[in-house]
Write a protein that holds these residues in place. Structure first.
Motif, PDB file in Angstrom:
ATOM      1  N   HIS A  73     -14.020  21.443 -19.424  1.00 32.87           N
ATOM      2  CA  HIS A  73     -13.772  21.528 -20.865  1.00 32.87           C
ATOM      3  C   HIS A  73     -12.503  20.749 -21.189  1.00 32.87           C
ATOM      4  N   ASP A  75     -10.864  18.593 -24.329  1.00 34.10           N
ATOM      5  CA  ASP A  75     -10.980  18.134 -25.717  1.00 34.10           C
ATOM      6  C   ASP A  75      -9.827  17.237 -26.133  1.00 34.10           C
ATOM      7  N   TYR A  84     -10.624  20.306 -35.863  1.00 33.35           N
ATOM      8  CA  TYR A  84     -11.006  21.636 -35.364  1.00 33.35           C
ATOM      9  C   TYR A  84     -11.032  21.774 -33.839  1.00 33.35           C
ATOM     10  N   HIS A  85     -10.574  20.740 -33.109  1.00 36.24           N
ATOM     11  CA  HIS A  85     -10.383  20.919 -31.662  1.00 36.24           C
ATOM     12  C   HIS A  85      -8.888  20.884 -31.369  1.00 36.24           C
ATOM     13  N   HIS A  86      -8.433  21.879 -30.640  1.00 30.03           N
ATOM     14  CA  HIS A  86      -7.020  21.932 -30.268  1.00 30.03           C
ATOM     15  C   HIS A  86      -6.881  21.858 -28.757  1.00 30.03           C
ATOM     16  N   PHE A  89      -5.584  26.905 -27.946  1.00 28.96           N
ATOM     17  CA  PHE A  89      -6.085  27.702 -29.062  1.00 28.96           C
ATOM     18  C   PHE A  89      -6.269  29.137 -28.602  1.00 28.96           C
ATOM     19  N   MET A  91      -8.634  32.333 -28.237  1.00 31.85           N
ATOM     20  CA  MET A  91     -10.040  32.706 -28.239  1.00 31.85           C
ATOM     21  C   MET A  91     -10.131  34.220 -28.365  1.00 31.85           C
ATOM     22  N   TRP A 166     -23.829  28.661 -21.201  1.00 31.22           N
ATOM     23  CA  TRP A 166     -22.386  28.486 -21.027  1.00 31.22           C
ATOM     24  C   TRP A 166     -21.981  28.574 -19.550  1.00 31.22           C
ATOM     25  N   GLU A 208     -18.995  25.113 -35.057  1.00 34.95           N
ATOM     26  CA  GLU A 208     -19.227  26.345 -34.306  1.00 34.95           C
ATOM     27  C   GLU A 208     -17.977  27.211 -34.408  1.00 34.95           C
ATOM     28  N   ILE A 209     -18.179  28.497 -34.718  1.00 27.28           N
ATOM     29  CA  ILE A 209     -17.002  29.357 -34.702  1.00 27.28           C
ATOM     30  C   ILE A 209     -17.028  30.382 -33.570  1.00 27.28           C
ATOM     31  N   TRP A 210     -18.234  30.769 -33.148  1.00 26.95           N
ATOM     32  CA  TRP A 210     -18.276  31.875 -32.179  1.00 26.95           C
ATOM     33  C   TRP A 210     -19.398  31.633 -31.184  1.00 26.95           C
ATOM     34  N   ASN A 211     -19.145  31.958 -29.949  1.00 24.32           N
ATOM     35  CA  ASN A 211     -20.189  31.857 -28.939  1.00 24.32           C
ATOM     36  C   ASN A 211     -20.291  33.186 -28.206  1.00 24.32           C
ATOM     37  N   MET A 237     -14.511  33.536 -29.857  1.00 25.04           N
ATOM     38  CA  MET A 237     -14.464  32.992 -31.215  1.00 25.04           C
ATOM     39  C   MET A 237     -13.149  32.236 -31.361  1.00 25.04           C
ATOM     40  N   GLY A 238     -13.251  30.997 -31.841  1.00 30.45           N
ATOM     41  CA  GLY A 238     -12.047  30.200 -32.038  1.00 30.45           C
ATOM     42  C   GLY A 238     -11.255  30.754 -33.206  1.00 30.45           C
ATOM     43  N   ARG A 241     -10.345  28.358 -36.061  1.00 28.87           N
ATOM     44  CA  ARG A 241     -11.508  27.980 -36.878  1.00 28.87           C
ATOM     45  C   ARG A 241     -11.900  29.120 -37.812  1.00 28.87           C
TER      46      ARG A 241
HETATM   47  P1  ATP Z   1     -17.386  22.761 -29.510  1.00 30.79           P
HETATM   48  O1  ATP Z   1     -18.783  22.368 -29.264  1.00 30.79           O
HETATM   49  O2  ATP Z   1     -17.005  22.857 -30.930  1.00 30.79           O
HETATM   50  O3  ATP Z   1     -16.412  21.932 -28.704  1.00 30.79           O
HETATM   51  P2  ATP Z   1     -17.627  24.696 -27.451  1.00 30.79           P
HETATM   52  O4  ATP Z   1     -19.083  24.780 -27.290  1.00 30.79           O
HETATM   53  O5  ATP Z   1     -16.883  23.834 -26.484  1.00 30.79           O
HETATM   54  O6  ATP Z   1     -17.230  24.246 -28.938  1.00 30.79           O
HETATM   55  P3  ATP Z   1     -17.171  27.354 -26.406  1.00 30.79           P
HETATM   56  O7  ATP Z   1     -16.899  26.860 -25.044  1.00 30.79           O
HETATM   57  O8  ATP Z   1     -18.440  28.065 -26.632  1.00 30.79           O
HETATM   58  O9  ATP Z   1     -16.996  26.162 -27.460  1.00 30.79           O
HETATM   59  O10 ATP Z   1     -15.938  28.263 -26.868  1.00 30.79           O
HETATM   60  C1  ATP Z   1     -16.048  29.370 -27.768  1.00 30.79           C
HETATM   61  C2  ATP Z   1     -15.361  29.118 -29.099  1.00 30.79           C
HETATM   62  O11 ATP Z   1     -14.044  28.636 -28.928  1.00 30.79           O
HETATM   63  C3  ATP Z   1     -16.035  28.080 -29.944  1.00 30.79           C
HETATM   64  O12 ATP Z   1     -17.058  28.641 -30.684  1.00 30.79           O
HETATM   65  C4  ATP Z   1     -14.929  27.584 -30.833  1.00 30.79           C
HETATM   66  O13 ATP Z   1     -14.786  28.409 -31.966  1.00 30.79           O
HETATM   67  C5  ATP Z   1     -13.707  27.759 -29.983  1.00 30.79           C
HETATM   68  N1  ATP Z   1     -13.259  26.489 -29.402  1.00 30.79           N
HETATM   69  C6  ATP Z   1     -13.784  25.807 -28.367  1.00 30.79           C
HETATM   70  N2  ATP Z   1     -13.097  24.709 -28.069  1.00 30.79           N
HETATM   71  C7  ATP Z   1     -12.058  24.701 -28.938  1.00 30.79           C
HETATM   72  C8  ATP Z   1     -10.951  23.842 -29.121  1.00 30.79           C
HETATM   73  N3  ATP Z   1     -10.758  22.779 -28.344  1.00 30.79           N
HETATM   74  N4  ATP Z   1     -10.075  24.154 -30.095  1.00 30.79           N
HETATM   75  C9  ATP Z   1     -10.235  25.215 -30.896  1.00 30.79           C
HETATM   76  N5  ATP Z   1     -11.247  26.076 -30.756  1.00 30.79           N
HETATM   77  C10 ATP Z   1     -12.163  25.828 -29.797  1.00 30.79           C
END
Ligand code: ATP
Ligand code: MG
Length: 896
Positions: A73, A75, A84-86, A89, A91, A166, A208-211, A237-238, A241
């Motif tokens: 992972h 970003d 919206y990517h940090h 962050f 979680m 995941w 996406e806000i929550w997984n 959940m981010g 976001r």
């Molecule tokens: P995205 O597709 O947007 O990169 P993700 O599929 O990588 O998200 P998950 O691994 O499922 O995200 O992480 C759970 C939650 O964490 C996401 O739903 C999102 O709200 C938040 N999240 C994920 N990556 C980041 C990030 N780099 N910065 C801020 N919030 C994040």
């Protein structure tokens, strides 16, 4: 709602559903070789999912500091560009450990979003896993059906393996997931394009806000999936976001999580922050730079607060790169030419007070570390820019290249920074490729990106080859994963092997063995892993070379496997090594307490190493520890040793209770609900610690500090020894003094007699200097008289007896002053080696085109040597004294 209220509402909601609120784990991971930083809320529970550990509760809720800048992972490149990517962050997560599953997780997430947070239902989309034939995984119809109870069918979408299965990393716990997305577009746009078509399509307003992950498998090394012992819920959940959605913003940076920081940066840089500016438009670069700064300072600060200092390798390098990325943006687009980033630290610390206190408690330290890093990078940034200018100073011209078959092609006129050069800028000066490209563009140059990538790839391959570890899957003998550690009470235990695996690194093969019961201490808290033996009934002995922790397991490293793997064995820790390690560990606690007394309460442990040879203690402190302070610290520790204070060991104290009773806890350490407290005298030293210790401080014997030094900005290091090592050290020092005494013929007071010697020595030196001066004055006149007139040149070539090169040089210069048109060659023997000196009057150098440097090199051949210098003065040394006379003879040939 403010961000703080939104966070609290999440924790309260799940607490009301029977969840225990747990603290965030540190952002830096210590006991997992597959992961450097926490990248999801589930990391701290990995051992529980794998069945290696159990908790006292089955439901938990938390907000976890995460960092997504490396590994699976990552970003980093999006950060600042999108909204919206940090890097770092929070979680938010709710957890079920073998308790509730899909039904409750889905119902509660909907209840929270729509009833507590009151988010517009029509803007929410949910997904379910569509299945994957290759993996043999079925469609998750269960999840679909649970959602159907709350959500319109048009808003329930199938998702593929990439988005809806995941995985933490290449291996480890995983499972199908269900995401919740939010469509933030204005109604007018929504009417034109159906939000369902934009889900998981990288639209910056449909995010996406929550997984919700339904953990049921463990991914093995060979790629296969193994069912976990139980089914779990892991949600993430981010937070940033969610706050954006709740506060009705189109960018995370417009919420109260980031606004204070952005305003501060805008104000200090004297530039406006334009949130809505599009790529390529005026103000875009500045907006990206401000977002990068506001974001990166969080990752950097929390990593440092959790104990990860910027450095040149591994996790430390990742942090250093993030910091440099931020400095580069602020330097380039916000025109901060002086350190600025560090000024954001107090602001951030204030913001996270009472959320993550570890930063507030260390804000001065963190700021200092960031400042030092900035200063040093700004320095490299400048030399990097110089190097870049050098690389681009030679313009290319059109080239003719001859092909293998003899045909010729003309390459057009083009200025290109080669891949090798671009790589040097990145590798040596920390310039990311895009910076080099930008600088090149400004000059009308291009960058060979392909060549850069090749160079990068080559380096990666090299470093991967150097560190490649090939870890096999566990071979499980006994399906019982609870490991009992007996090492606090005994150093020998009867045990069985429960599982083992083979590991290949750098061409050697090793085995890793897990026992059901073991006295071997696994490396942690700075204390090294135990060494020792596994002894089998048949007499076979297997040596344990190291012991390490991996999640919940204690792993023994060996070179081979036993013949009979099912036999009971006796696990024996090497007692001598362990005793010395115990002494060093207990001494570390005494040292820590003594330092707080002598230097102040700000002294915090920043790293430690305890092995059987010595102890190393890194701590936050801004000045050199003086000799006097070191002596005081040493005296306190040795006093405590003599008091022979018995060890008080409490194995299971409630963490909260321990903290109120005033124990020393370490930043960046993950503590459970129950902790172990090590006390030496209630009034003196009380620390949370998992290590092994002496039974009473008297066993330490004697404590001696052997060095004090700086390791990083604001961090100093003390190294010390105890027991036999300290005794040996004193004996060696004593021997040295004894030897000096003998050399000085056993004086009563050595210091005095050394002082007298030094005084005498300097007196003698002065006398020699004086006599050399006198001698060369005499020589000067003598030589001047020997000058021979040849072709208008005053030629002198003589052997002289002077003790050093300086004296000869002096003589030569003096002769030049009194003899006009001088051509002088002096030969001498200095400390048994031949030397030649040539001095030529400046007018001769010009008129006759004579060059002392060239001449001395020619003459030096006679003494088997070489030399050089200026046209009017040059010297040479050699190895053959017998050649001096020949050299003098030869000298004449240059004037004759
Ligand atoms: P995205 O597709 O947007 O990169 P993700 O599929 O990588 O998200 P998950 O691994 O499922 O995200 O992480 C759970 C939650 O964490 C996401 O739903 C999102 O709200 C938040 N999240 C994920 N990556 C980041 C990030 N780099 N910065 C801020 N919030 C994040
Ligand atoms: Mg992602």
């Amino acid at each position: 709602m403010t961000a703080n209220e939104i966070r609290k509402a999440f924790l309260d909601f799940f607490a009301s559903k029977g969840h225990t609120i747990v603290p965030s784990a540190p952002i830096v991971i210590k006991n997992d070789p597959t992961l450097m930083f926490t990248n999801a809320g589930m990391n701290q529970f990995k051992a529980i999912f794998l069945g290696e550990e159990t908790l006292k509760f089955t439901r938990a809720v938390d907000t976890q500091r995460c960092l997504r800048v490396s590994g699976k992972h990552n970003d980093l490149e999006e950060v600042g560009i999108d909204t919206y990517h940090h890097t770092m962050f929070e979680m938010l997560g709710n957890w079920s450990f073998g308790d509730y599953f899909k039904k409750e997780a889905i119902a509660w997430s909907w209840e929270l979003l729509t009833e507590v947070y009151k988010i517009d239902k029509s803007r929410l989309y949910v997904t379910y896993f569509e299945g994957d034939e290759k993996e043999g995984l079925e469609k998750d119809t269960e999840t679909y059906n649970f959602w159907k109870e709350f959500v319109a069918e048009a808003n329930i979408l199938p998702g593929n393996k990439k988005d809806n299965f995941w995985e933490m990393g290449e291996t480890g716990p995983c499972g199908p997931s269900s995401e919740i997305h939010y469509d933030n577009r204005p109604d007018s746009e929504r009417a034109l394009v159906d939000g369902a078509t934009l889900v998981n399509g990288d639209h910056d307003q449909v995010i996406e806000i929550w997984n919700n992950v339904f953990m049921q498998f463990n991914r093995l090394k060979d790629g296969s999936l193994q069912l976990l012992p139980a089914k779990h819920v892991d949600t993430g959940m981010g937070f940033e976001r969610l706050v954006r959605v709740m506060q009705g913003k189109t960018s995370n940076y417009d919420t109260d999580v980031f606004q204070p920081m952005i305003s501060f940066i805008a104000e200090r840089s004297g530039k406006k922050y334009n949130s809505a500016v599009k790529p390529g438009r005026e103000g875009w670069n500045e907006a990206v730079a401000m977002r990068v700064l506001a974001d990166h300072i969080r990752a950097i600060s929390f990593a440092i607060a959790d104990g990860q200092l910027p450095s040149n390798n591994k996790a430390g390098y990742v942090i250093r790169r993030i910091l440099r990325r931020a400095v580069r943006y602020s330097y380039q687009y916000l025109e901060f030419k002086e350190p600025f980033l560090n000024q954001l630290v107090p602001l951030l610390a204030e913001q996270f007070k009472r959320v993550f206190d570890n930063l507030y408690d260390q804000k001065d330290f963190v700021q200092k570390v960031v400042l030092e890093e900035e200063i040093s990078f700004l320095r490299t940034l400048l030399s990097g820019i110089n190097r870049f200018n050098q690389m681009t100073s030679v313009f290319a011209t059109a080239q003719t290249v001859v092909n293998g078959d003899g045909t010729q092609i003309h390459t057009p006129y083009k200025n290109v920074v080669s891949g090798k050069n671009a790589f040097e800028l990145s590798d040596t000066y920390g310039f990311p490729l895009d910076l080099t490209e930008l600088m090149a563009r400004e000059k009308g140059w291009q960058v060979d990106v392909k060549g850069f990538n090749e160079a990068l790839q080559q380096q990666k391959t090299r470093s991967r080859a150097a560190t490649a570890i090939d870890t096999g899957d566990w071979v499980v003998l006994k399906d019982d994963d609870t490991v009992e550690f007996t090492g606090y009470d005994e150093t020998e235990s009867i045990a069985h092997i429960v599982k083992y695996r083979k590991v290949k690194a750098k061409g050697t093969e090793q085995y890793q063995i897990v026992l059901d019961k073991t006295p071997f201490y696994a490396e942690s808290g700075g204390q090294v892993g135990d060494k020792g033996e596994l002894v089998f009934p048949v007499g076979e002995v297997i040596y344990v070379t190291d012991t390490k922790k991996e999640n919940g397991l204690i792993v023994h490293f060996t070179d081979k496997l036993p013949e009979d793997i099912d036999d009971a064995l006796t696990a024996i820790v090497d007692p001598a090594l362990r005793n010395r390690t115990n002494s060093n560990h207990s001494a570390t606690h005494l040292l820590h307490a003594a330092m707080k007394q002598v230097l102040g309460a700000h002294v915090n442990q920043k790293g430690s190493l305890v092995n059987s040879d010595y102890l190393r203690f890194d701590f936050s402190h801004f000045a050199k520890v003086t000799d006097d302070e070191l002596a005081q610290i040493e005296a306190i520790v040795n006093q405590k040793v003599r008091e022979n204070i018995p060890l008080k060991e409490e194995r299971s104290v409630l963490y909260a209770e321990a903290i109120t009773s005033g124990v020393t806890a370490l930043f960046g350490e993950k503590y459970g609900e129950y902790v172990r407290v090590i006390t030496f005298d209630d009034e003196f030293s009380k620390e949370l610690c998992g290590g092994t210790h002496v039974k009473a401080t008297g066993q330490i014997g004697f404590f001696k500090i052997i060095s004090e030094s700086a390791v990083a900005a604001g961090v100093r290091r003390i190294e010390a020894i105890t027991g036999i090592a300290a005794e040996d050290y004193i004996i060696a020092q004593n021997k040295l003094v004894q030897h000096l005494k003998e050399l000085l013929k056993n004086p009563k007071d050595i210091s005095k007699s050394v002082e007298a010697l030094l005084e005498e020595n300097s007196k003698l030196k002065k006398e020699i200097e004086k006599s050399v001066l006198e001698k060369s004055a005499g020589l000067k006149n003598e030589l001047a008289e020997k000058a021979e007139q040849i072709n208008g040149i005053n030629f002198i070539a003589q052997k002289v007896q002077l003790p050093n090169a300086d004296a000869i040089k002096n003589l030569a210069y003096q002769l030049k002053d009194i003899v006009s048109d001088l051509f002088l060659v002096l030969a001498a023997e200095i400390d048994g080696k031949p030397s030649l000196t040539v001095m030529i009057a400046e007018n001769l150098v010009k008129e006759k085109n004579l060059n002392a440097g060239a001449i001395v090199r020619e003459l030096a051949k006679e003494i088997k040597g070489g030399g050089g210098g200026q046209p009017f003065f040059a010297t040479a040394g050699g190895s053959d004294i017998s050649g001096l006379d020949k050299a003098l003879e030869k000298a004449k040939s240059f004037v004759a």
